[in-house]
Design a protein around this motif. Structure first.
Motif, short mmCIF file in Angstrom:
data_model
loop_
_atom_site.label_atom_id
_atom_site.label_comp_id
_atom_site.label_asym_id
_atom_site.label_seq_id
_atom_site.Cartn_x
_atom_site.Cartn_y
_atom_site.Cartn_z
N PRO A 316 0.39 37.00 27.20
CA PRO A 316 1.19 35.18 27.65
C PRO A 316 0.59 34.14 26.98
O PRO A 316 1.81 33.52 26.78
N GLU A 317 -0.74 34.56 26.60
CA GLU A 317 -1.07 33.55 25.66
C GLU A 317 -0.34 33.17 24.07
O GLU A 317 -0.27 31.86 23.86
N ASP A 318 0.18 34.13 23.93
CA ASP A 318 1.00 34.17 22.14
C ASP A 318 2.87 33.67 22.67
O ASP A 318 3.03 33.08 21.60
N ILE A 319 3.03 34.43 23.89
CA ILE A 319 4.37 33.54 24.13
C ILE A 319 4.05 31.71 24.40
O ILE A 319 5.25 31.64 23.67
N LEU A 320 3.39 31.67 24.86
CA LEU A 320 2.84 30.41 25.19
C LEU A 320 3.20 29.94 23.36
O LEU A 320 3.40 28.60 23.89
N ASN A 321 2.27 30.37 22.77
CA ASN A 321 1.97 29.08 21.59
C ASN A 321 3.24 29.79 20.92
O ASN A 321 3.60 28.24 20.06
N ILE A 322 4.16 30.62 20.95
CA ILE A 322 5.69 30.06 20.22
C ILE A 322 5.51 28.74 21.12
O ILE A 322 6.78 27.96 20.23
N TYR A 323 5.97 28.72 22.13
CA TYR A 323 7.17 27.65 22.70
C TYR A 323 6.17 26.53 22.43
O TYR A 323 6.37 25.46 22.11
N ASN A 324 4.51 26.11 22.38
CA ASN A 324 3.95 25.45 22.04
C ASN A 324 4.10 25.08 20.40
O ASN A 324 4.21 23.81 20.21
N ILE A 325 4.18 25.98 19.83
CA ILE A 325 4.46 25.39 17.57
C ILE A 325 5.57 24.83 17.90
O ILE A 325 5.56 24.35 17.01
N ARG A 334 15.29 23.22 20.08
CA ARG A 334 14.66 24.36 19.37
C ARG A 334 14.98 25.60 20.63
O ARG A 334 14.99 26.72 18.80
N VAL A 335 14.46 25.52 20.94
CA VAL A 335 14.23 27.18 21.95
C VAL A 335 15.39 27.91 21.51
O VAL A 335 15.40 29.24 20.97
N GLN A 336 16.94 27.38 21.89
CA GLN A 336 18.07 28.16 21.46
C GLN A 336 17.76 28.34 20.17
O GLN A 336 18.78 29.41 19.59
N GLN A 337 17.41 27.78 19.72
CA GLN A 337 17.53 27.64 17.90
C GLN A 337 17.33 28.70 17.50
O GLN A 337 17.61 29.63 16.18
N MET A 338 15.61 29.29 17.89
CA MET A 338 14.65 29.51 17.44
C MET A 338 15.19 31.25 17.85
O MET A 338 15.44 32.73 17.53
N ALA A 339 15.83 31.25 18.80
CA ALA A 339 16.61 32.71 19.81
C ALA A 339 17.62 33.04 18.80
O ALA A 339 18.15 34.30 18.62
N PHE A 340 18.46 32.30 18.49
CA PHE A 340 19.48 31.91 17.49
C PHE A 340 19.24 32.67 16.09
O PHE A 340 20.19 33.78 15.83
N ILE A 341 18.26 32.48 15.54
CA ILE A 341 18.39 32.32 14.53
C ILE A 341 18.03 33.81 13.69
O ILE A 341 18.31 34.47 13.48
#
Length: 409
Positions: A316-325, A334-341
């Motif tokens: 969970p901490e690592d997942i949260l870190n992705i959103y923070n980055i 950017r969430v959808q952009q990263m998902a698409f990429i």
């Protein structure tokens, strides 16, 4: 004085493509006469005018010859004696060298109408090689018109190879390179643009960071196509089906750019290639003066696309870190952009183009769930200051991630 519609407007109309701009050529006139008729002179290098009512561009018929390097290395003659045939002769492709008079009659001295029927991109004359930008223009037209099955004439491709080896491409201004690239990235088949540049040996000059990926192997288990250059083109093909957003498409182009730096002794593995690619992305974007938002998205894509592939096994901490980055809280797009990429990366592999990429939807849905957190309530109901506010918010977001994981499992 005679006025003719020329170029792209005719081409696109014949191909049932929406015409957005119209260009006109004026034969048998001069600057003074155009000004007397109310036209506004705007051309810096040669006489171009804006129509007083429609504001469309009208250019005096002209001839040109090359005397130096690059786009600026031309001399022009816009005499009232220049014929329409002479003006059309200086144009790049036959499909762009067609004129039409006010009665709708075509003037087609270089067989552009036939080449449209034959779906052929063919140079008008040997003077094609005088302008190095035409290498990129033809590649861009190939990308734009791929869906109509256009192909490049063999002799035109030979000229493009000669131009690539001449050294002239190095004189192109970054802004002009990026404009053609941007337009190509908007097309339905952007990968064709880069494939054509590769085929005529221009990719190593214009985009050496992308060219370096060809011949770089990847593990057969994960990459049936093996070659990283081929993989990159496949990802660009997939992303163009997922989104029209140009910055997302460009970031996809750059996502594996760090693999070009992997020492041969580590092949076919590429540990740390994401972080390794960041300096290359910065160098590429700075060299071609690519907008900062394109650079930022590309850096983020290089950094985290592999992590999303493994989202089910992340803490969970690592997942949260992705959103923070990716600064998802202020820039949710950017969430959808990263998902698409990430999806394009996973599907941009031979035999895997049609797989279902569940990780991308998982990544998006988790973000939507976390975003339900009411920040105002945290601020109003807790006596917190400074660092402790952020700490509390992060703690609550982790709780929501854990709830989401439980629901999904």
């Amino acid at each position: 004085m005679k006025i003719y519609l020329v170029g792209g407007a005719i081409r696109d109309d014949l191909l049932n493509i929406k015409v957005t701009d119209k260009d006109w050529v004026v034969v048998g006139s001069n600057i003074n006469l155009m000004l007397k008729l109310g036209f506004k002179l705007v051309g810096k290098d040669f006489p171009v005018f804006l129509h007083p009512k429609t504001h469309e561009e009208y250019a005096l018929a002209r001839t040109e010859y090359k005397f130096g390097h690059g786009y600026k290395g031309f001399k022009y003659c816009a005499s009232s004696k220049v014929t329409l045939k002479e003006d059309l002769l200086r144009r790049d492709l036959t499909i762009n060298a067609i004129a039409k008079d006010e009665l709708g009659n075509f003037y087609d001295p270089y067989n552009g109408l036939q080449d449209i029927k034959n779906r052929l991109l063919k140079h008008v004359s040997s003077s094609f090689q005088d302008d190095p930008l035409r290498v990129l223009r033809v590649a861009r037209f190939a990308a734009k018109l791929k869906y109509l099955n256009f192909r490049i004439d063999d002799n035109t491709l030979k000229l493009m190879k000669i131009m690539s080896h001449s050294g002239e491409l190095s004189y192109l201004k970054p802004e002009r390179i990026w404009k053609e690239t941007y337009n190509a990235l908007q097309s339905t088949h952007p990968q064709v643009f880069f494939k054509v540049l590769k085929k005529c040996n221009a990719l190593s000059i214009i985009f050496p960071e992308i060219n370096a990926l060809y011949g770089i192997p990847a593990p057969l288990k994960w990459h049936p196509e093996i070659d990283t250059g081929i993989h990159t083109m496949l990802t660009l093909k997939i992303i163009s089906k997922l989104t029209n957003n140009v910055s997302t498409r460009f970031a996809t182009l750059c996502h594996d750019i760090g693999k070009g730096l992997t020492p041969k002794k580590l092949w076919p593995r590429h540990p740390g290639h994401g972080e390794a690619g960041i300096p290359l992305i910065k160098k590429l974007c700075d060299r071609l003066k690519i907008p900062s938002n394109f650079k930022k998205i590309s850096i983020l894509a290089a950094r985290i696309h592999d992590i999303i592939h493994n989202i089910y096994n992340q803490k969970p901490e690592d997942i949260l870190n992705i959103y923070n980055i990716i600064d998802a809280w202020r820039k949710p797009e950017r969430v959808q952009q990263m998902a698409f990429i990430s999806e394009a990366d996973a599907r941009g592999r031979l035999t895997l183009e049609s797989i279902e990429y569940k990780q991308g939807k998982y990544f998006i849905n988790m973000y939507k769930y976390i975003s339900k957190l009411n920040i105002k309530n945290i601020l109003n109901n807790n006596n917190l200051k400074g660092y402790n506010i952020n700490k509390k918010i992060q703690s609550e977001r982790i709780k929501l991630i854990k709830y989401f994981l439980k629901m999904e499992n």
